[in-house]
Design an enzyme around this catalytic site. Sequence first.
Site, mmCIF file in Angstrom:
data_model
loop_
_atom_site.group_PDB
_atom_site.id
_atom_site.type_symbol
_atom_site.label_atom_id
_atom_site.label_comp_id
_atom_site.label_asym_id
_atom_site.label_seq_id
_atom_site.Cartn_x
_atom_site.Cartn_y
_atom_site.Cartn_z
ATOM 1 N N ASP A 29 -2.491 1.023 -13.451
ATOM 2 C CA ASP A 29 -2.571 0.109 -14.594
ATOM 3 C C ASP A 29 -4.014 -0.406 -14.686
ATOM 4 O O ASP A 29 -4.535 -0.971 -13.721
ATOM 5 C CB ASP A 29 -1.597 -1.055 -14.348
ATOM 6 N N GLU A 79 -28.442 0.623 2.642
ATOM 7 C CA GLU A 79 -27.491 1.231 3.572
ATOM 8 C C GLU A 79 -27.148 2.637 3.069
ATOM 9 O O GLU A 79 -26.130 3.202 3.437
ATOM 10 C CB GLU A 79 -26.251 0.357 3.769
ATOM 11 N N CYS A 111 -24.741 -4.934 3.393
ATOM 12 C CA CYS A 111 -25.195 -5.543 2.131
ATOM 13 C C CYS A 111 -26.094 -6.746 2.355
ATOM 14 O O CYS A 111 -26.641 -7.307 1.406
ATOM 15 C CB CYS A 111 -23.992 -5.941 1.289
ATOM 16 N N THR A 152 -14.399 0.516 -6.757
ATOM 17 C CA THR A 152 -15.429 -0.494 -6.447
ATOM 18 C C THR A 152 -16.762 0.169 -6.096
ATOM 19 O O THR A 152 -17.563 -0.398 -5.368
ATOM 20 C CB THR A 152 -14.967 -1.441 -5.316
ATOM 21 N N SER A 201 -11.680 -6.853 5.351
ATOM 22 C CA SER A 201 -13.038 -7.252 4.986
ATOM 23 C C SER A 201 -13.036 -8.569 4.199
ATOM 24 O O SER A 201 -13.916 -9.409 4.375
ATOM 25 C CB SER A 201 -13.686 -6.135 4.162
ATOM 26 N N HIS A 233 -22.142 -12.611 -2.659
ATOM 27 C CA HIS A 233 -22.191 -11.147 -2.581
ATOM 28 C C HIS A 233 -20.953 -10.580 -3.286
ATOM 29 O O HIS A 233 -19.841 -11.102 -3.119
ATOM 30 C CB HIS A 233 -22.221 -10.690 -1.110
ATOM 31 N N LYS A 242 -12.496 -15.594 -5.136
ATOM 32 C CA LYS A 242 -11.820 -15.915 -3.868
ATOM 33 C C LYS A 242 -12.734 -16.781 -3.007
ATOM 34 O O LYS A 242 -12.315 -17.758 -2.398
ATOM 35 C CB LYS A 242 -11.489 -14.631 -3.090
ATOM 36 N N ASN A 277 -20.487 -2.248 -7.610
ATOM 37 C CA ASN A 277 -21.154 -2.721 -6.397
ATOM 38 C C ASN A 277 -22.504 -2.017 -6.224
ATOM 39 O O ASN A 277 -22.633 -0.814 -6.449
ATOM 40 C CB ASN A 277 -20.255 -2.426 -5.180
ATOM 41 N N SER A 310 -21.106 -6.380 5.817
ATOM 42 C CA SER A 310 -20.013 -6.009 6.721
ATOM 43 C C SER A 310 -20.526 -5.630 8.099
ATOM 44 O O SER A 310 -21.666 -5.195 8.258
ATOM 45 C CB SER A 310 -19.243 -4.825 6.138
HETATM 46 N N1 COA Z 1 -2.580 -6.337 -13.155
HETATM 47 C C1 COA Z 1 -3.378 -7.334 -12.694
HETATM 48 N N2 COA Z 1 -3.731 -7.464 -11.378
HETATM 49 C C2 COA Z 1 -3.275 -6.525 -10.524
HETATM 50 C C3 COA Z 1 -2.447 -5.461 -10.929
HETATM 51 C C4 COA Z 1 -2.105 -5.386 -12.319
HETATM 52 N N3 COA Z 1 -1.328 -4.402 -12.793
HETATM 53 N N4 COA Z 1 -2.164 -4.707 -9.854
HETATM 54 C C5 COA Z 1 -2.787 -5.276 -8.783
HETATM 55 N N5 COA Z 1 -3.463 -6.381 -9.195
HETATM 56 C C6 COA Z 1 -4.274 -7.289 -8.391
HETATM 57 C C7 COA Z 1 -3.678 -7.609 -7.035
HETATM 58 O O1 COA Z 1 -2.752 -8.681 -7.116
HETATM 59 C C8 COA Z 1 -4.929 -7.962 -6.241
HETATM 60 O O2 COA Z 1 -5.343 -9.265 -6.557
HETATM 61 P P1 COA Z 1 -5.471 -10.387 -5.394
HETATM 62 O O3 COA Z 1 -6.393 -9.816 -4.348
HETATM 63 O O4 COA Z 1 -6.052 -11.547 -6.088
HETATM 64 O O5 COA Z 1 -4.096 -10.568 -4.870
HETATM 65 C C9 COA Z 1 -5.974 -7.022 -6.823
HETATM 66 O O6 COA Z 1 -5.484 -6.598 -8.087
HETATM 67 C C10 COA Z 1 -6.232 -5.784 -5.977
HETATM 68 O O7 COA Z 1 -5.003 -5.193 -5.692
HETATM 69 P P2 COA Z 1 -4.735 -4.525 -4.274
HETATM 70 O O8 COA Z 1 -3.350 -4.034 -4.248
HETATM 71 O O9 COA Z 1 -5.164 -5.457 -3.203
HETATM 72 O O10 COA Z 1 -5.774 -3.303 -4.415
HETATM 73 P P3 COA Z 1 -6.242 -2.208 -3.398
HETATM 74 O O11 COA Z 1 -5.310 -1.990 -2.271
HETATM 75 O O12 COA Z 1 -6.569 -1.052 -4.255
HETATM 76 O O13 COA Z 1 -7.592 -2.801 -2.759
HETATM 77 C C11 COA Z 1 -9.838 -3.560 -2.656
HETATM 78 C C12 COA Z 1 -8.561 -3.488 -3.511
HETATM 79 C C13 COA Z 1 -10.854 -4.384 -3.416
HETATM 80 C C14 COA Z 1 -9.545 -4.214 -1.312
HETATM 81 C C15 COA Z 1 -10.371 -2.083 -2.454
HETATM 82 O O14 COA Z 1 -10.789 -1.603 -3.705
HETATM 83 C C16 COA Z 1 -11.555 -2.000 -1.479
HETATM 84 O O15 COA Z 1 -11.359 -1.981 -0.287
HETATM 85 N N6 COA Z 1 -12.797 -1.907 -2.004
HETATM 86 C C17 COA Z 1 -14.007 -1.924 -1.181
HETATM 87 C C18 COA Z 1 -14.440 -3.354 -0.938
HETATM 88 C C19 COA Z 1 -15.627 -3.409 -0.018
HETATM 89 O O16 COA Z 1 -16.586 -2.715 -0.240
HETATM 90 N N7 COA Z 1 -15.578 -4.252 1.010
HETATM 91 C C20 COA Z 1 -16.600 -4.296 2.023
HETATM 92 C C21 COA Z 1 -17.847 -4.959 1.654
HETATM 93 S S1 COA Z 1 -17.746 -6.704 1.442
#
Ligand code: COA
Length: 412
Positions: A29, A79, A111, A152, A201, A233, A242, A277, A310
């Site tokens: 979605d 990086e 980062c 991302t 993370s 960041h 958050k 990012n 990280s």
């Molecule tokens: N409509 C609206 N929001 C929705 C949705 C929909 N249909 N489906 C899911 N969401 C929301 C979830 O509720 C969640 O929000 P919340 O975190 O506020 O609860 C968000 O979208 C992400 O959903 P999630 O199921 O957690 O997604 P994911 O398992 O795909 O993971 C990340 C998302 C960001 C953790 C993932 O993309 C990631 O690991 N990215 C890399 C981040 C990174 O680089 N980190 C290290 C450096 S700081």
Amino acid sequence: MRIGIETLAFYTPHYFLDLRTLAEKRGVDVKKYYDGIGQEKMAVAAPDEDVVTMAANAAHHALEGIDRQSIGAVMFATESGIDQSKAAAIYVHSLLGLPKNCMSFEIKQACCGSTAALQMSLGFVAQNPKKKVLILASDVARYDLDSPGEATQGAGAAAMVVSVEPRILDLSPEWGTYTEDVMDFWRPNYREEALVDGKYSIKVYLRALTEAWREYQQESGRDFDDHDYYCYHLPFNKMSRKAHLHLARLTHHDDIPDEELLSQIEEGLSYSRVTGNSYTASLYLGLMSLLETSRCDLTGKRIGLFSYGSGCMAAFFSGVVLPGYRKHLQTERHRRMLCEREELDFARYEDFYLHHLPTDGSDYETPKHETGLYRLAGIKDHKRIYEFSGAAVDRSSTETISGLQKNSVAAA
Ligand code: COA
């Protein structure tokens, strides 16, 4: 002595993928991307771009109006390094014709490397007030195809000049820092894609924010409401929300309505929402977004900045926006660069993603795409060759790109 940011510029590739296209392909979605993680588009680097070309493009503009002879150090944070030994800073130093009496080196800590460079630059210019530091932060955020991290991704570079003549941001000397040995995100040498435990993370990021803030608060005596705006960041935009709500709770300011709290971060998110990012550059892209898109005059406003890398290391610091800052920003150029980008369909995104430079030592001429002023022309004798406005320069000799052989197998 006042020390801070004199100029600021960024570069992001000409190509982007709308996350709607990714959502359709992955059966997700689109609201999950647009609202759930707060991202709409991600920049995709062309095959003839790398961290050097992106940084050179950003630096070219950050150096406008700066006497190049005054640059005493080039600190390059990345990086997505291109060499285990030679610093990417030296390529940029050469491309931009910077003075020979200059230190040029690369810094790594995920980062947060750019913020380590910024911290280091404060000491450098305090000791050498006639000299200025060029800080470069340049990265390609790359995760496995069809993984949670894919949405991302992004790419871009930030460049800033730090000096005793700041025109944009006066940096305050109090910093809070934090280090903890964690495996939330890393990229072993044998991989081009980062490995990430995204949920973990987020937890570590918030813990690092708590600890860095506590030290910063102790050092500065400032409280949450002594800051008018905050930049965090941005691995994805939702992380900023958050983080900000977390900091408000931590400092007992959660009685402030969410809308008011979010108005302190929102303008800092406009650029990364459409670039994705950019790792080391992301915090500074956020700062530019705030300064350049805010409808208010930010003169005299204090901005809290939180950098997270990280692994992990983090820093909280702040600065005050200087009078006349607007005329030193590159707002119109940045807007134009973002507006004039070209959208990729899914097949072209995959082609760009799957393009690899040869790893067997063969010479290679890079396919030409739309880029900024600098591009990676190819590889010859194991050396990267960069090009400015059509004139190829091999820094190790006087040869030009015309000596290169096309290697279509390696390009596939
Ligand atoms: N409509 C609206 N929001 C929705 C949705 C929909 N249909 N489906 C899911 N969401 C929301 C979830 O509720 C969640 O929000 P919340 O975190 O506020 O609860 C968000 O979208 C992400 O959903 P999630 O199921 O957690 O997604 P994911 O398992 O795909 O993971 C990340 C998302 C960001 C953790 C993932 O993309 C990631 O690991 N990215 C890399 C981040 C990174 O680089 N980190 C290290 C450096 S700081």
